[in-house]
Write a protein that holds these residues in place. Structure first.
Motif, short mmCIF file in Angstrom:
data_model
loop_
_atom_site.label_atom_id
_atom_site.label_comp_id
_atom_site.label_asym_id
_atom_site.label_seq_id
_atom_site.Cartn_x
_atom_site.Cartn_y
_atom_site.Cartn_z
N ASP A 116 0.85 -1.19 0.00
CA ASP A 116 0.00 0.00 0.00
C ASP A 116 0.89 1.23 0.00
O ASP A 116 1.63 1.49 0.96
N VAL A 117 0.84 2.00 -1.09
CA VAL A 117 1.65 3.21 -1.24
C VAL A 117 0.74 4.40 -0.96
O VAL A 117 -0.18 4.69 -1.74
N ASN A 118 0.99 5.09 0.12
CA ASN A 118 0.15 6.21 0.54
C ASN A 118 0.91 7.51 0.28
O ASN A 118 1.77 7.91 1.04
N GLY A 119 0.56 8.16 -0.85
CA GLY A 119 1.26 9.37 -1.27
C GLY A 119 2.04 9.10 -2.54
O GLY A 119 3.16 8.58 -2.49
N ILE A 120 1.47 9.45 -3.69
CA ILE A 120 2.10 9.14 -4.97
C ILE A 120 2.90 10.31 -5.51
O ILE A 120 3.36 10.27 -6.66
N HIS A 121 3.08 11.37 -4.71
CA HIS A 121 3.78 12.55 -5.20
C HIS A 121 5.28 12.34 -5.32
O HIS A 121 5.97 13.13 -5.96
N ASN A 122 5.81 11.26 -4.72
CA ASN A 122 7.24 10.96 -4.79
C ASN A 122 7.48 10.06 -6.00
O ASN A 122 7.36 8.83 -5.92
N ALA A 123 7.84 10.67 -7.13
CA ALA A 123 8.01 9.91 -8.36
C ALA A 123 9.17 8.92 -8.28
O ALA A 123 9.15 7.88 -8.94
N ALA A 124 10.19 9.21 -7.46
CA ALA A 124 11.34 8.31 -7.35
C ALA A 124 10.93 6.97 -6.75
O ALA A 124 11.36 5.91 -7.22
N ILE A 125 10.12 7.00 -5.69
CA ILE A 125 9.67 5.75 -5.07
C ILE A 125 8.75 4.98 -6.02
O ILE A 125 8.85 3.75 -6.14
N ILE A 126 7.88 5.69 -6.72
CA ILE A 126 6.99 5.03 -7.68
C ILE A 126 7.82 4.37 -8.79
O ILE A 126 7.53 3.24 -9.22
N ALA A 127 8.84 5.07 -9.26
CA ALA A 127 9.70 4.51 -10.30
C ALA A 127 10.44 3.27 -9.80
O ALA A 127 10.60 2.28 -10.53
N HIS A 128 10.90 3.29 -8.54
CA HIS A 128 11.61 2.13 -7.98
C HIS A 128 10.66 0.93 -7.85
O HIS A 128 11.05 -0.20 -8.16
N LEU A 129 9.45 1.18 -7.42
CA LEU A 129 8.47 0.09 -7.35
C LEU A 129 8.18 -0.46 -8.74
O LEU A 129 8.03 -1.67 -8.93
N GLY A 130 8.08 0.44 -9.72
CA GLY A 130 7.83 0.00 -11.08
C GLY A 130 8.95 -0.87 -11.62
O GLY A 130 8.70 -1.88 -12.31
N LYS A 131 10.18 -0.52 -11.29
CA LYS A 131 11.32 -1.31 -11.73
C LYS A 131 11.34 -2.66 -11.03
O LYS A 131 11.63 -3.70 -11.64
N THR A 132 11.05 -2.67 -9.75
CA THR A 132 11.08 -3.91 -8.97
C THR A 132 10.02 -4.89 -9.45
O THR A 132 10.27 -6.09 -9.59
N PHE A 133 8.81 -4.38 -9.71
CA PHE A 133 7.71 -5.26 -10.09
C PHE A 133 7.47 -5.29 -11.60
O PHE A 133 6.47 -5.83 -12.05
N LYS A 134 8.41 -4.68 -12.36
CA LYS A 134 8.33 -4.70 -13.82
C LYS A 134 6.99 -4.15 -14.33
O LYS A 134 6.30 -4.77 -15.14
N ILE A 135 6.63 -2.99 -13.81
CA ILE A 135 5.42 -2.31 -14.24
C ILE A 135 5.74 -1.39 -15.42
O ILE A 135 6.73 -0.66 -15.39
N HIS A 136 4.91 -1.43 -16.45
CA HIS A 136 5.17 -0.65 -17.66
C HIS A 136 5.19 0.85 -17.34
O HIS A 136 4.39 1.34 -16.53
N PRO A 137 6.11 1.62 -17.97
CA PRO A 137 6.18 3.07 -17.70
C PRO A 137 4.87 3.81 -17.96
O PRO A 137 4.57 4.80 -17.28
#
Length: 370
Positions: free
Chosen positions: A69-90
């Motif tokens: 559960d990610v609470n606060g999506i304003h931090n693009a760096a954390i979102i990008a890291h999660l995307g890389k870890t879980f292979k989520i499309h850009p």
């Protein structure tokens, strides 16, 4: 949740998949919570800020459901890291960071999907003589919610952290209450969407109360409401309809899917959730129709009041017209006017004018024109 106007879309004219947060400024830190559970096991961990999350993401307990559960999506760096870890499309990450993205659902692969929803809450605006600022008053508050579902993993993204939309689901998991701990990822997704839909009903209750209040004021002819109140409520209903309407097709797609993501024992819960979504949509349409009727009643009421004023002025004008004629006649500068030499001529003219005025008023009363 704080209501704020979103700033302009800053990822326009950029390369597709560019991770740019589109939304209001938030000073709070992003909080990532990992919950792992099954029927006998429960573990919750929390990470705040931009710390290294490799170890945090690497721990896995066999046979468990993993919920991030990610609470606060304003931090693009954390979102990008999660995307890389879980292979989520850009492009999916771009939609997660875009708080003005409309609700939708996309299948990303077998048993993998991406869902965008809007969580709603409502505060009743001040109305009546205590209202501080004139104009259209809107109380709808919208929060951007996203889900990324992969085999064994569900990631939820909330727009801000001032109020956790899923705290009730977390409480059920901690206390092992109900069926949440006994079922899998499909039931967890149902529980999270169900919480959002339940809040829709809470918003509808407050909208109904406000609608009834305005309706009572209109029917009583009170001056404690303004046309801006009506259009503010109409705007709230329009926003809610835009947020809720796509949910109907999403749930239908989930139930029609043949990949087996929604298991047979969980499918009745999604059907019930679909019924609730239909009920919310139908209620919104009913309120919109009632809203249009109230606008018509309001305009008719204003027209009726204006007609009453004009009728009163017309009656007074009709009464004073013969009186004006009399004083105009006897105000002419002629010497050969016999009435001018009567000793009681002045009083006779007053008597004629009074009798004429009373007679006209009685006639209008008899005709029910006053």
């Amino acid at each position: 949740m704080a209501k704020r106007k979103h700033r302009k879309n800053q990822n326009l004219l950029t390369s597709p998949g560019t991770l740019t947060y589109v939304g209001p400024d938030i000073d709070l830190n992003t909080i990532v919570t990992r919950i792992q559970y099954n029927k006998e096991f429960y573990r919750e961990e929390q990470l705040t800020g931009k710390k290294d999350i490799e170890d945090f993401l690497s721990f896995s307990h066999p046979g468990t459901v993993n919920w991030f559960d990610v609470n606060g999506i304003h931090n693009a760096a954390i979102i990008a890291h999660l995307g890389k870890t879980f292979k989520i499309h850009p492009l999916v990450l771009e939609d997660i960071l875009n708080t003005i993205q409309k609700p939708k659902m996309e299948w990303l692969g077998e048993n993998s999907l991406f869902i965008v929803l809007k969580a709603l809450s409502y505060r009743v605006p001040e109305s009546g003589p205590r209202k501080k600022a004139p104009g259209i008053e809107s109380g709808m508050e919208v929060e951007h919610i996203c889900f990324v579902v992969q085999p064994g993993v569900l990631l939820s993204f909330q727009e801000e952290i001032s109020e956790d939309a899923f705290v009730e689901v977390e409480r059920r998991l901690k206390t092992s209450v109900g069926k949440t701990r006994s079922n899998g990822l499909d039931y967890l997704l149902f529980s999270l969407i169900d919480i959002i839909v339940d809040h829709y009903f809470l918003v509808l209750e407050k909208l109904e109360e406000r609608l009834e209040s305005i309706e009572d004021e209109i029917m009583k002819g009170s001056a404690n409401y303004k046309l801006g109140d009506l259009y503010g409520l109409k705007q709230d209903l329009t926003v809610m309809r835009r947020c809720v309407l796509p949910l109907r097709e999403m749930l239908l797609d989930l139930m029609r899917d043949e990949s087996g993501f929604v298991k047979p024992e969980v499918e009745p819960y999604f059907r019930d959730l679909y019924d609730h979504a239909i009920q919310v949509i139908e209620t919104i349409e009913i309120y919109r129709d009632l809203m249009a009727s109230l606008v018509d009643v309001h305009l008719s009421s204003m027209s009726y009041k204006m007609n009453q004023v004009m009728k009163t002025l017309t009656v007074f004008s009709a009464i004073f017209m013969p009186l004006t004629f009399l004083v105009g006649v006897y105000g002419m500068n002629f010497d050969n006017m016999p009435e001018l030499h009567l000793a009681n001529g002045y009083y006779i003219v007053w008597a004629v004018m009074i009798v004429t005025a009373i007679g006209l008023y009685a006639y209008f009363k008899w005709k029910k024109w006053t």
